[in-house]
Write an enzyme that holds these catalytic residues in place. Structure first.
Site, PDB file in Angstrom:
ATOM      1  N   ASP A 244       0.789  -1.337  -0.009  1.00 35.16           N
ATOM      2  CA  ASP A 244       0.086  -0.083   0.037  1.00 35.16           C
ATOM      3  C   ASP A 244       0.906   1.167  -0.055  1.00 35.16           C
ATOM      4  O   ASP A 244       1.396   1.664   1.160  1.00 35.16           O
ATOM      5  CB  ASP A 244      -1.158   0.057   1.107  1.00 35.16           C
TER       6      ASP A 244
ATOM      7  N   GLU B 176      -4.466   1.726  -2.819  1.00 32.57           N
ATOM      8  CA  GLU B 176      -5.624   2.464  -2.152  1.00 32.57           C
ATOM      9  C   GLU B 176      -5.370   3.429  -1.237  1.00 32.57           C
ATOM     10  O   GLU B 176      -6.437   4.033  -0.870  1.00 32.57           O
ATOM     11  CB  GLU B 176      -6.299   1.240  -1.447  1.00 32.57           C
ATOM     12  N   ASN B 177      -4.335   3.714  -0.967  1.00 33.12           N
ATOM     13  CA  ASN B 177      -3.946   4.801  -0.011  1.00 33.12           C
ATOM     14  C   ASN B 177      -3.080   5.872  -0.427  1.00 33.12           C
ATOM     15  O   ASN B 177      -2.430   6.600   0.226  1.00 33.12           O
ATOM     16  CB  ASN B 177      -3.175   4.353   1.535  1.00 33.12           C
TER      17      ASN B 177
ATOM     18  N   ASN C  80     -10.076  -1.716   0.390  1.00 34.53           N
ATOM     19  CA  ASN C  80     -11.360  -1.167   0.986  1.00 34.53           C
ATOM     20  C   ASN C  80     -11.430   0.304   0.692  1.00 34.53           C
ATOM     21  O   ASN C  80     -12.509   0.954   0.618  1.00 34.53           O
ATOM     22  CB  ASN C  80     -11.475  -1.527   2.531  1.00 34.53           C
ATOM     23  N   HIS C  81     -10.215   1.135   0.420  1.00 32.25           N
ATOM     24  CA  HIS C  81     -10.321   2.640   0.284  1.00 32.25           C
ATOM     25  C   HIS C  81     -10.861   2.957  -1.071  1.00 32.25           C
ATOM     26  O   HIS C  81     -10.592   4.181  -1.490  1.00 32.25           O
ATOM     27  CB  HIS C  81      -9.198   3.101   0.627  1.00 32.25           C
TER      28      HIS C  81
ATOM     29  N   HIS D  22      -3.127  -4.474   3.133  1.00 34.33           N
ATOM     30  CA  HIS D  22      -4.100  -3.782   3.984  1.00 34.33           C
ATOM     31  C   HIS D  22      -3.593  -3.663   5.173  1.00 34.33           C
ATOM     32  O   HIS D  22      -3.954  -2.660   5.905  1.00 34.33           O
ATOM     33  CB  HIS D  22      -5.355  -4.563   4.175  1.00 34.33           C
TER      34      HIS D  22
ATOM     35  N   HIS E 132      -0.549  -2.836   6.268  1.00 31.90           N
ATOM     36  CA  HIS E 132       0.343  -2.196   6.292  1.00 31.90           C
ATOM     37  C   HIS E 132       1.783  -2.362   7.088  1.00 31.90           C
ATOM     38  O   HIS E 132       2.635  -1.877   7.407  1.00 31.90           O
ATOM     39  CB  HIS E 132      -0.110  -0.673   6.794  1.00 31.90           C
TER      40      HIS E 132
END
Ligand SMILES: [Fe+2]
Ligand SMILES: [Fe+2]
Ligand SMILES: [Fe+2]
Ligand SMILES: [Fe+2]
Ligand SMILES: [Fe+2]
Ligand SMILES: [Fe+2]
Ligand SMILES: [Fe+2]
Ligand SMILES: [Fe+2]
Lengths: 267, 267, 267, 267
Positions: A8, A39-40, A67-68, A180, A182
């Site tokens: 991520d 996603e981040n 999910n983001h 996810h 991290h």
């Protein structure tokens, strides 16, 4: 053939370190294909159109999500413009974007490999998407026919679900890696059936925060149980990921190596 | 001075590999003090009186616990007989057992170190115990006065909570390590204030299961969403943990090293 | 035409009060068709084969279930013997039993109504079954063609999910009622499209426990955060449910009435 | 003596209906003291300073809160200016505001009653605040000495936790009522020890939304599992709550009556 996969990418520090170091990493490790989780990438929350373009100007072949994925709302419309972006497959249809796709990778020896990249979200301690196990099962025959390699980003929280999914795919997928949390795990290995597996490949971004966020903000939140606006941490950064060495004859991973690089940032 | 800490010992395979290998590990790494997490030692579910005795016959100084601590109900009564067992501090009082204690460790050079071992449970995706941050804060002054070293087993799921707690203790605790996910993380380091930190030290038990349980049972549960009786996995085993090298002058960790040993088991 | 629907029948007290009172209720309210939720009928945990037989000897036409459906393992095999049992439709296939079925109800005037009874589980704060909204959507055309009435037991925790599902079905289903919380709500009404709706119809069982369980056990669990064996509460009992008055011409609910009966039990 | 308690006031529709109807309700039911839950008064998210002032210009004696208490950040600072606002007691200290307080209520006959109003948050399916049972227990002696009546707003999701808390307070508190689910329950009663109890008193705001929010937005969210900006529902409104009739000699509730009023709103 070597595949580089990075965890991520978090906010501006994550994007910036890729701009600085990705080309170097690719040449140092003789990488043929690069996947990152994005996603981040935009302030920790999703991926803006602008940041997607910025990242895809770098030598990145595929961006997977999590999910983001829809936190930058514009991506709902612009994702169609980015064939390289893969979002979790187990969103209910109809949903913008796609959960897997096939990518061609031409090797230095002229051979072209077809790589299927899949993104799935776990269910345990996660938003209520469809079951990743039951989503994947009916696709296995078709996908495998059209690909030399299948690489799965399993975006999930619980170690039990991630490990179980790795075994579920063992012998079918080329590699299953988690994202996810991290935090990179130390359990990389090649399972009995030949699938490379690791529970989480970690995060690319600030080292000294709490999974990307300024640490004092998170400590305050924990102590007070009151909401806070999250701010991306500053300071030194890390690049986390894995390198998959591929046996080009067998189309299997011969070696999975963790990558955990840290970089000092000038203040 | 070296401290050995081993992650959640799982079932009979976990207990057996300790019986076989612990003495050897202790002598190989010149260990002075040994802590294990015992919350899964009895069939994955808590710690029976018998298994507690069995483990404490080995050269183990302290057993920390976690969310499974009371699954073997007899321990509610017998825990008082075991000064070496520490359960999460943030259970509401009155609760059998204790959440921290002081242990004397006599080094080879005759010096005795007083070690405070603390066990705390996280709150995110975990049972509703008291806040570990607010539980710890008021004890810090007192505990530090009575101990040369403070070692904290932070038993939690979410990486964010574990990392935030590590920073919260930085400069006060000697070491904060995570347990509960049963997967070792690769982020061990010494934080700026001198506290050694790792998000999870992993599990001591069967390699080929899903965090200890037979993998086919878990895959079936994921696919069917129906309850199953969990059975401990068989086959090869691992010992997961960390070794803390202590600077005896400063009473600080000079080095944190991950231990990830695997052993073949005869069929 | 009147349909009686009773909320989660809890343990022996729930079964016993039905044995004593159901025939009376049916004649008092001129009931033509009776549905009960049976997920807690066997000691609070699922439905044993024996208890299923016992209940179906009473004038009960359909038993719906919920998240506890498979806690009596034998039902996985014996459910096939009970055409009257409906379990949540959104379990992944293949799964024993069925999520909906059609039942014939002959009225006193000789007319026969075909009633489709559906059971669905919510997702919020519930086990990870498939999305009930997306599960239901593709079935709507087919089901409606084969039924005069469609009655849905939506077994869920969160009021938001239950209300949203009611609106989602409004104008299509005859009635949507909630179960699972064991507490009857006071929001029964007929929605704009004609669908009868109530967030929860409540529980049939002991009044003085905590949703069926002995109250002191639950208070102790709350105070200590330690596990306890649950025991069914004793004492007075209640029958909770609704009565749907059906307009036989329109095949719509003309009136939804809550039923909240309490009975003294001799000590 | 009569006490009026109204459930979560939601957004502008909730505030407006109070402005229109509260004075009338108070005179109609001869109310001496009025408590409302205000956690959703500002667009569904917390309570702004302006809206707090606006509500307290009405004949409202106390505003209790819930998990949304700090969503309007300014309240962290301005709550000190509002002696009438009570936020959940089980936030960790130090926290702005107060979790209970004593209010004087002068009756028509000249007698003054001292009323202690407490606000507590549940833990199950809720943010990680301290245990409400263990928070309340040590305060019971002191609080009771200084108050004629103790009224508790237990803001929680799970029916089990709410009912258990009601029994826990039985014989000590004058009344325990639930808020947070926004759906009124039909289980109001006086427990054996004399404490009035209801699992949830419901919501004051739009009828046709999903617990306050526009229903199509919530249905879309359920179907797509993608985030949406929540908008307050429009249309007809409801006032939900309870009226406690107090025996002024015994300082106990002689009757608990549900209030469930609906109002048409001109389009
Ligand atoms: Fe992430
Ligand atoms: Fe994520
Ligand atoms: Fe464990
Ligand atoms: Fe654990
Ligand atoms: Fe139930
Ligand atoms: Fe249930
Ligand atoms: Fe609310
Ligand atoms: Fe709330």
């Amino acid at each position: 053939m070597n595949i580089l996969i990075l965890g991520d990418v978090y906010g501006r520090p994550g994007r910036r370190i890729l701009k600085d170091q990705l080309t170097h990493l690719i040449s140092e490790h003789q990488i043929d294909f690069t996947i990152i989780n994005g996603e981040n990438a935009s302030g920790g929350n999703g991926l803006s159109t602008k940041n997607a373009r910025e990242l895809l100007n770098l030598p990145i072949d595929v961006i997977t999500m999590g999910n983001h994925v829809w936190q930058q709302k514009e991506l709902l419309e612009t994702i169609a413009d980015f064939p390289q972006i893969i979002r979790p497959l187990n969103y209910p249809e109809p949903c913008p974007g796609k959960g897997y796709d096939f990518f061609s990778c031409e090797l230095k020896n002229g051979v072209t490999k077809k790589i299927c990249v899949v993104n799935l979200s776990g269910q345990i301690f996660m938003p209520n998407l469809s079951c990743p196990f039951n989503t994947m099962a009916p696709l296995m025959d078709t996908l495998k026919k059209s690909a030399d390699l299948v690489i799965i980003d399993f975006h999930a929280e619980a170690t039990s679900e991630k490990i179980a999914f790795g075994y579920f795919m063992d012998g079918w997928a080329t590699a299953v890696y988690g994202t996810h949390t991290h935090v990179q795990t130390a359990d990389e290995r090649i399972l009995e059936g030949g699938t490379a597996y690791i529970t989480d490949i970690g995060m690319t971004g600030p080292i000294d925060g709490v999974i990307g966020v300024d640490r004092q903000i998170i400590i305050d939140t924990m102590l007070t149980k009151r909401p806070n606006r999250f701010v991306t941490a500053t300071g030194n950064v890390q690049i986390n990921g894995i390198i998959l060495a591929i046996d080009e004859i067998e189309n299997k991973v011969s070696k999975i190596t963790r990558l955990y690089e840290t970089y000092e940032v000038e203040k």
